[in-house]
Design an enzyme around this catalytic site. Structure first.
Site, PDB file in Angstrom:
ATOM      1  N   CYS A  92       0.811  -1.216   0.000  1.00 48.61           N
ATOM      2  CA  CYS A  92       0.000   0.000   0.000  1.00 48.61           C
ATOM      3  C   CYS A  92       0.849   1.271   0.000  1.00 48.61           C
ATOM      4  O   CYS A  92       0.365   2.337  -0.373  1.00 48.61           O
ATOM      5  CB  CYS A  92      -0.946   0.011   1.191  1.00 48.61           C
ATOM      6  SG  CYS A  92      -2.147  -1.331   1.166  1.00 48.61           S
ATOM      7  N   HIS A 371      -9.036   3.886  -1.494  1.00 51.52           N
ATOM      8  CA  HIS A 371      -7.684   3.363  -1.308  1.00 51.52           C
ATOM      9  C   HIS A 371      -7.260   2.574  -2.551  1.00 51.52           C
ATOM     10  O   HIS A 371      -7.268   1.341  -2.548  1.00 51.52           O
ATOM     11  CB  HIS A 371      -7.662   2.495  -0.055  1.00 51.52           C
ATOM     12  CG  HIS A 371      -6.323   1.944   0.316  1.00 51.52           C
ATOM     13  ND1 HIS A 371      -5.120   2.449  -0.170  1.00 51.52           N
ATOM     14  CD2 HIS A 371      -5.982   0.901   1.150  1.00 51.52           C
ATOM     15  CE1 HIS A 371      -4.122   1.756   0.339  1.00 51.52           C
ATOM     16  NE2 HIS A 371      -4.610   0.809   1.133  1.00 51.52           N
ATOM     17  N   CYS A 401       0.304   2.177   6.501  1.00 51.30           N
ATOM     18  CA  CYS A 401       0.492   0.777   6.885  1.00 51.30           C
ATOM     19  C   CYS A 401       0.516  -0.086   5.628  1.00 51.30           C
ATOM     20  O   CYS A 401      -0.090   0.256   4.610  1.00 51.30           O
ATOM     21  CB  CYS A 401      -0.609   0.328   7.835  1.00 51.30           C
ATOM     22  SG  CYS A 401      -2.279   0.459   7.167  1.00 51.30           S
TER      23      CYS A 401
END
Length: 415
Positions: A92, A371, A401
């Site tokens: 990510c 996201h 994260c």
């Protein structure tokens, strides 16, 4: 002494990463190419031939996002063939890492001008496509962590249990994300950072527009496919969020970790999305030579490893490390962007750091905005830059994260 500054930053509105999403008919290379072209249009006198490199993030590097998708995006954008590109994967945090690599290259003198960017088309390359049917960890990992690694949603549940977070707290945080994002769009806070994508009559691939013969060039329609973030829910409320069932409940995880009061839902988790973002990075000296006014300096950037079972808690030591390296304290930070993979992640971070919640994700976060994995780090940086300029803050901190128990943290300084 060389520095690394951000000249400009831009992102697309984020779409649902599903077949019904606004960008489902857009090839990820085209999606990425669009933000690259947008930078050339936003920065006066910017000649892509000056670029030393383009560093792009993407997580699903398979199918249409494989083959060094960043290089392909540069070619699709019409940039000179002399401009290289490379694609990085820190899960990510991929495009946040791309920004770090860009700054490091500029500071080292390897680059004078570089783009840091990211893309993810989760409608066309669904999450997990690159690992489908494969054991990516191998037997040594399974031996080291009895039973192997776990899904991120289960990690989010373990975080909620460890920090004694209630379902109501998770849902209230998710609601705030939607409320903040709704207010940001209503008040025009995102307008200056957005580049919309024109519609496509066809794309040469499967999508809402159907299938057309291979090699057929796309026909553009001037009407934008999407002009706001598609997953922001202006009318959601606590009752609607409370009605959602836990998304990751499974007895096998309780056999491994003990009783879990399942409370992580689709509503207090980030959705799946399509989108892209890009930032232009150079030195102050080069910016002055080109007549550009830098918007921010990349002050400090770090990456850390952490427990790969709780997995998403790396943002806690990453925040401590980046502040220590920068010689700053929490009180010096005017705005935080903490990726909202799940409500529990940000709430645990708040509990451990003691940061002021009023400075965190003030324009909403990933639970509402979205996201798009490989693009999220660049999206956060774009949002953070604009928040600092609007509020007059000097320093901003973003942290992300990442699967496998890593995390990035970056501090930028408004100029």
């Amino acid at each position: 002494m060389r520095d690394a500054v951000i000249v400009d930053a831009v992102r697309t509105p984020l779409a649902k990463g599903k077949p019904s999403g606004a960008y489902a008919g857009v090839h990820p290379v085209e999606l990425h190419a669009h933000v690259l072209r947008a930078l050339t249009e936003r920065v006066p006198g910017f000649d892509p031939a000056q670029l030393d490199d383009i560093i792009g993030g993407a997580v699903g590097q398979v199918g249409e996002q494989s083959g060094n998708t960043t290089r392909l995006a540069a070619l699709a954008a019409g940039f000179p063939e002399s401009v290289p590109g490379v694609t990085v994967d820190r899960q990510c945090g991929s495009s946040q890492q791309a920004l770090s690599f860009a700054a490091q290259g500029v500071l080292a003198g390897a680059y004078d001008l570089v783009i840091a960017s990211g893309v993810e088309s989760m409608s066309r390359v669904p999450i997990g496509s690159q690992t489908l049917g494969r054991d990516v960890a191998g037997p040594s990992i399974a031996r080291r962590y009895d039973g192997g690694l776990i899904p991120q949603g289960v990690a989010a549940e373990l975080i909620a249990r460890k920090w004694a977070l209630s379902r109501t707290q998770l849902d209230e945080f998710a609601l705030l994300s939607h409320q903040n994002a709704t207010a940001a769009w209503r008040e025009g806070r995102f307008t200056s950072q957005i580049t919309t994508i024109p519609g496509y009559e066809h794309t040469g691939a499967t999508g809402p527009a159907g299938r057309v013969p291979s090699g057929t060039p796309p026909h553009r329609d001037p009407q934008a496919l999407l002009d706001t973030d598609e997953t922001v829910r202006a009318t959601t409320g606590l009752d609607a969020l409370a009605a959602l069932r836990p998304a990751f409940a499974d007895p096998r995880w309780e056999r491994r970790f003990g009783a879990i009061d399942w409370k992580v839902t689709a509503g207090n988790s980030s959705p799946v999305n399509d989108g892209a973002a890009a930032l232009l990075v150079t030195t102050s000296e080069n910016a002055a030579r080109n007549g550009w006014r830098p918007r921010a300096r990349i002050h400090t950037a770090v990456a850390v490893g952490d427990d790969p079972i709780h997995m998403l808690t790396g943002i806690i030591p990453a925040t401590a490390k980046v502040l220590r390296r920068a010689g700053l304290t929490l009180s010096d930070i005017g705005a935080f962007e903490v990726n909202e993979a799940f409500s529990s992640v940000v709430l645990a971070w708040l509990a451990e750091t003691g940061a002021d919640p009023a400075k965190v994700n003030v324009d909403g976060g990933a639970i509402a905005i979205g996201h798009p994995l490989g693009a999220s780090g660049a999206r956060l940086a774009t949002t953070l830059l604009n928040v600092l300029e609007r509020t007059g803050g000097r320093y901003g901190l973003q942290t992300m994260c990442e699967a496998g128990g890593t995390a990035n943290a970056t501090i930028i300084e408004r100029l």
